[in-house]
Write an enzyme that holds these catalytic residues in place. Sequence first.
Site, PDB file in Angstrom:
ATOM      1  N   THR A 207       0.923  -1.137   0.000  1.00 60.89           N
ATOM      2  CA  THR A 207       0.000   0.000   0.000  1.00 60.89           C
ATOM      3  C   THR A 207       0.950   1.170   0.000  1.00 60.89           C
ATOM      4  O   THR A 207       2.106   1.023   0.384  1.00 60.89           O
ATOM      5  CB  THR A 207      -0.856   0.018   1.295  1.00 60.89           C
ATOM      6  OG1 THR A 207      -2.000  -0.818   1.126  1.00 60.89           O
ATOM      7  CG2 THR A 207      -1.368   1.398   1.644  1.00 60.89           C
ATOM      8  N   ASP A 238      -8.741  -1.643   4.535  1.00 62.60           N
ATOM      9  CA  ASP A 238      -8.771  -0.497   5.463  1.00 62.60           C
ATOM     10  C   ASP A 238      -8.423   0.827   4.788  1.00 62.60           C
ATOM     11  O   ASP A 238      -8.831   1.895   5.255  1.00 62.60           O
ATOM     12  CB  ASP A 238      -7.786  -0.730   6.614  1.00 62.60           C
ATOM     13  CG  ASP A 238      -6.357  -0.923   6.108  1.00 62.60           C
ATOM     14  OD1 ASP A 238      -6.170  -1.671   5.123  1.00 62.60           O
ATOM     15  OD2 ASP A 238      -5.438  -0.322   6.683  1.00 62.60           O
TER      16      ASP A 238
HETATM   17  N1  ASP Z   1      -4.009  -2.592   3.982  1.00 61.27           N
HETATM   18  C1  ASP Z   1      -4.186  -2.993   2.614  1.00 61.27           C
HETATM   19  C2  ASP Z   1      -5.446  -3.775   2.486  1.00 61.27           C
HETATM   20  O1  ASP Z   1      -5.732  -4.567   3.351  1.00 61.27           O
HETATM   21  C3  ASP Z   1      -3.084  -3.799   2.087  1.00 61.27           C
HETATM   22  C4  ASP Z   1      -1.741  -3.374   2.483  1.00 61.27           C
HETATM   23  O2  ASP Z   1      -1.523  -2.379   3.109  1.00 61.27           O
HETATM   24  O3  ASP Z   1      -0.819  -4.062   2.155  1.00 61.27           O
HETATM   25  O4  ASP Z   1      -6.118  -3.639   1.498  1.00 61.27           O
END
Ligand code: ASP
Length: 339
Positions: A207, A238
């Site tokens: 992300t 999230d």
């Molecule tokens: N938090 C992100 C999600 O769950 C993925 C990530 O941060 O790697 O979509």
Amino acid sequence: MIKKSLFLIFMCFALQFVVAQQRNYVMAIHGGAGTILKKNLTDSMEAAYKDGLKQALLAGYRILQEEGGTSLDAVEAAVKVLEDNPLFNAGKGAVFTSEGKNELDAAIMDGKTLSAGAVAGVTNIKSPIQAARAVMQHSPHVMMVGAGAEQFAKEQGLEIVDPSYFYTKERWDGLQKARELDSLATQLDHDAQSGIHEVYKDYKYGTVGAVAVDRAGNLAAATSTGGMTNKRYGRVGDAPITGAGNYADNATVAVSCTGWGEFFIRSVAAYDVAARVQYGGLSIADAAAAVIKKIGDMGGDGGLIAINKQGEVAMPFNTAGMYRGVIKADGTIEVEIYK
Ligand code: ASP
């Protein structure tokens, strides 16, 4: 005597003005957390990631440096650079869903006004963070999803691309690997204690995000992601949920999260950092560390970046690594990958 007092009062005001103008502006960014181990990254890959982080920091810094440059513009610009960089799981280079698509999520928040905007599950908006900003500023809503968000972005004049724009071979191969492992372990898909989860969690994450404080002392946060590899159709993490993966309030902190989204949603992670500062009187470092500890205790993993008005930064994570960086008002840059 009166003249002297007036002069002193004037000088006090003038000094305050100068101090306000010179306020410490700082930006922090992340490019995702996960099992990022030195042994798995070649020197040239490591250099490419670090360069990507630096480019994003500089894009934000150019804005923060300007007279009147806002943290909101800076975090959007930094995240856009990371979205356009195929190394990071956001925009170009996003991970694939179980159906072999790219479904993107993003959110932005202005700590001065507590305005927020987000898009989720979009497939053809080149820069989801720009779409999130448009939702915040040009709609009466906070969050728009799927086809409606795409229609809105088009009407706003944002760049629309063919979904194939987001494809990269590395992410496609990552999906094939996840599919193999998931076909062995569907029951254990969300079981943090499972050995199989340990095997595949490293390439599921990523992300990008940025938090900043500007000369005026305003905070902002922006987060953009492709989500998790092999996520089910319609799954939203999230990142686009204000308070979970992204939050900013001038009274406390600006936060952007990365990691196993379901845990960050359930712990309302970004807002929890702010709440621990505001109601618990914790320092930014202690508040951020406590939230990541709680997520670890729940069985989740990941990290976050947080900043406050004083320009203090916290970047805790409970994974092996997190791509991250900070740029300060004097232009000094620090980028890190491992623990
Ligand atoms: N938090 C992100 C999600 O769950 C993925 C990530 O941060 O790697 O979509």
